[in-house]
Design an enzyme around this catalytic site. Structure first.
Site, PDB file in Angstrom:
ATOM      1  N   GLU A 140     -46.919  13.145  15.163  1.00  0.00           N
ATOM      2  CA  GLU A 140     -46.691  13.522  13.762  1.00  0.00           C
ATOM      3  C   GLU A 140     -45.957  14.857  13.675  1.00  0.00           C
ATOM      4  OE1 GLU A 140     -47.171  11.767  11.184  1.00  0.00           O
ATOM      5  OE2 GLU A 140     -48.388  10.146  11.995  1.00  0.00           O
ATOM      6  N   SER A 197     -47.726   3.926   2.255  1.00  0.00           N
ATOM      7  CA  SER A 197     -49.176   3.958   2.446  1.00  0.00           C
ATOM      8  C   SER A 197     -49.734   5.233   1.836  1.00  0.00           C
ATOM      9  CB  SER A 197     -49.504   3.874   3.927  1.00  0.00           C
ATOM     10  OG  SER A 197     -48.759   4.830   4.640  1.00  0.00           O
ATOM     11  N   ASN A 198     -48.910   6.269   1.866  1.00  0.00           N
ATOM     12  CA  ASN A 198     -49.349   7.581   1.407  1.00  0.00           C
ATOM     13  C   ASN A 198     -48.613   7.959   0.138  1.00  0.00           C
ATOM     14  OD1 ASN A 198     -51.209   9.466   2.306  1.00  0.00           O
ATOM     15  ND2 ASN A 198     -50.206   9.565   4.313  1.00  0.00           N
ATOM     16  N   TYR A 245     -34.020  -1.674   3.182  1.00  0.00           N
ATOM     17  CA  TYR A 245     -35.371  -1.125   3.249  1.00  0.00           C
ATOM     18  C   TYR A 245     -35.290   0.394   3.104  1.00  0.00           C
ATOM     19  CZ  TYR A 245     -39.976   0.194   4.625  1.00  0.00           C
ATOM     20  OH  TYR A 245     -41.222   0.749   4.598  1.00  0.00           O
ATOM     21  N   TYR A 256     -37.376  13.434  13.696  1.00  0.00           N
ATOM     22  CA  TYR A 256     -38.524  12.661  13.194  1.00  0.00           C
ATOM     23  C   TYR A 256     -38.021  11.407  12.476  1.00  0.00           C
ATOM     24  CZ  TYR A 256     -42.869  11.318  10.970  1.00  0.00           C
ATOM     25  OH  TYR A 256     -43.967  10.599  10.555  1.00  0.00           O
ATOM     26  N   LYS A 260     -40.696   3.542  10.296  1.00  0.00           N
ATOM     27  CA  LYS A 260     -40.079   3.038   9.062  1.00  0.00           C
ATOM     28  C   LYS A 260     -38.677   2.511   9.360  1.00  0.00           C
ATOM     29  CE  LYS A 260     -42.753   6.280   6.326  1.00  0.00           C
ATOM     30  NZ  LYS A 260     -43.493   6.875   7.466  1.00  0.00           N
TER      31      LYS A 260
END
Ligand SMILES: *[C@@H]1O[C@H](CO)[C@@H](O)[C@H](O)[C@H]1NC(C)=O
Ligand SMILES: *[C@@H]1O[C@H](CO)[C@@H](O)[C@H](O)[C@H]1NC(C)=O
Length: 362
Positions: A140, A197-198, A245, A256, A260
């Site tokens: 992360e 999701s967040n 998408y 990063y 996705k």
């Protein structure tokens, strides 16, 4: 000259014998004493004793044997399957354990950032052997789980999605195909999808704000908590019906580029519209014509217009799949696979490599 010993010679001989006997007894006592000193007990991890042979030689010996890696925690406290490193990477197999009694003799300790970053007391506290290496691992970015100063001057190797990590562990990568392949685009019936999701209307991140503007100009189907439901096993088949998408990262950091892009877009066969680090950074990882970057447009409205135009021009849309005739994308396999990567790096690192990461957050 007579061979018969004289009386004086006999006495001297006896004295000599007595002396020898005494020597033998003293040696025996000494030996017994030495034997009674603590002995290597296989159930008790031995404490480190400095190598007697030259350091380099001993390291060579250690590393050619099977490495033992102590996983300091299970990632996020969740038990994950361990892989056989010979099977997944073709390297000598590694031994992984979460049993901390191995700490004194483990070749390396792998620390998963999230599980320790809030409390220095959660790190190994006992002194370590000078040849044991600590590997810091975080999948992360730092804006999600900050890197505190107590982690400085502690770790020997870093492992993350960043290309300048000692052990590069990206979310995905490209592999060349053995020869040119025909490209098939999955049948498309829908336009733009996004899985979140967040959901935080986090205006620092900017992705929700961007979406709010974009949806005024183009239909975006949002999946995830609080939106359309999408069970895990339906993810790829559902997304494959979409032409585009929205691979919007939760925060923008160099290198990063998360699942996705690699899974949700590339693996499903939808063209990623990315929001994350600058285009140049993406192009260090994926072909320039494999994605659409929000920065290529002055506004969400312009992006929407471009997506509508692509929707109407099949030839142009297909150009985003051209790279697939040469390459295939592979995405993150498993935690166990990442652990094997760490092991491979440790096996292959220079025999006399000593290094410490002075300032981890940097
Ligand atoms: C579709 O896009 C291609 C470029 O990729 C262009 O040459 C062609 O003129 C476009 N077709 C239409 C109908 O706009
Ligand atoms: C690992 O880092 C520690 C802490 O700075 C250091 O004492 C040790 O020498 C390093 N070990 C290796 C093998 O690099």
């Amino acid at each position: 000259c007579s061979m018969e010993p004289t009386k004086g010679q006999i006495t001297a001989g006896r004295k000599l014998l007595a002396f020898f006997l005494l020597q033998v007894m003293v040696s025996a006592i000494l030996l017994t004493y030495l034997r009674s000193l603590p002995e290597a007990d296989p159930s008790v991890p031995p404490t480190y004793t400095p190598p007697k042979e030259p350091l380099e030689g001993s390291l060579v010996k250690r590393r050619s044997s099977r490495l033992t890696i102590l996983l300091w925690t299970w990632p996020y406290g969740i038990r994950v399957p361990i892989e056989n490193c010979f099977e997944v990477l073709g390297i000598p197999d590694c031994q992984f354990t979460v049993d901390r009694s191995w700490y004194p003799k483990a070749d390396a300790v792998l620390v998963h950032h999230y599980d320790v970053y809030l409390d220095a007391q959660k790190l190994p506290l006992d002194p370590r052997s000078p040849i044991q290496r600590w590997v810091w691992y975080s999948p992360e970015p730092p804006s999600k789980h900050p890197v505190p100063a107590f982690m400085d001057n502690l770790f020997n190797l870093t492992m993350s999605y960043r290309r300048d990590s000692d052990i590069y562990a990206p979310y995905g990568w490209l592999e060349m195909l053995p020869g040119p392949q025909e490209v098939t685009i999955p049948p498309k019936s829908k336009l733009v999808a996004w899985v979140v999701s967040n959901w935080k209307p986090d205006y620092v991140q900017g992705r929700v704000r961007y979406y709010e503007e974009l949806r005024k100009h183009i239909q975006v189907d949002v999946y995830g908590r609080g939106h359309r439901p999408l069970p895990g096993n339906q993810l790829l088949p559902t997304l494959s019906h979409y032409k585009f998408y929205l691979a919007f990262e939760n925060s923008q950091h160099e290198d990063y580029i998360s699942e996705k892009v690699w899974r949700n877009a590339f693996h499903s066969g939808a063209v990623p519209v990315v929001l994350g680090p600058p285009r140049k950074n993406y192009e260090s990882h994926i072909p320039p014509d494999s994605f659409i970057h929000v920065d290529d447009f002055l506004s969400p409205q312009e992006l929407a217009a471009f997506l509508h135009a692509l929707d109407k021009n099949a030839t142009r849309y297909a150009s985003y799949f051209r790279w697939r005739s040469q390459m295939k994308s592979v995405h993150y396999k498993s935690w166990g696979y990442q652990f094997c990567k760490a092991c491979r790096a440790l096996q292959q690192s220079p025999k006399t490599m000593y290094q410490t990461v002075p300032q981890l957050s940097k």
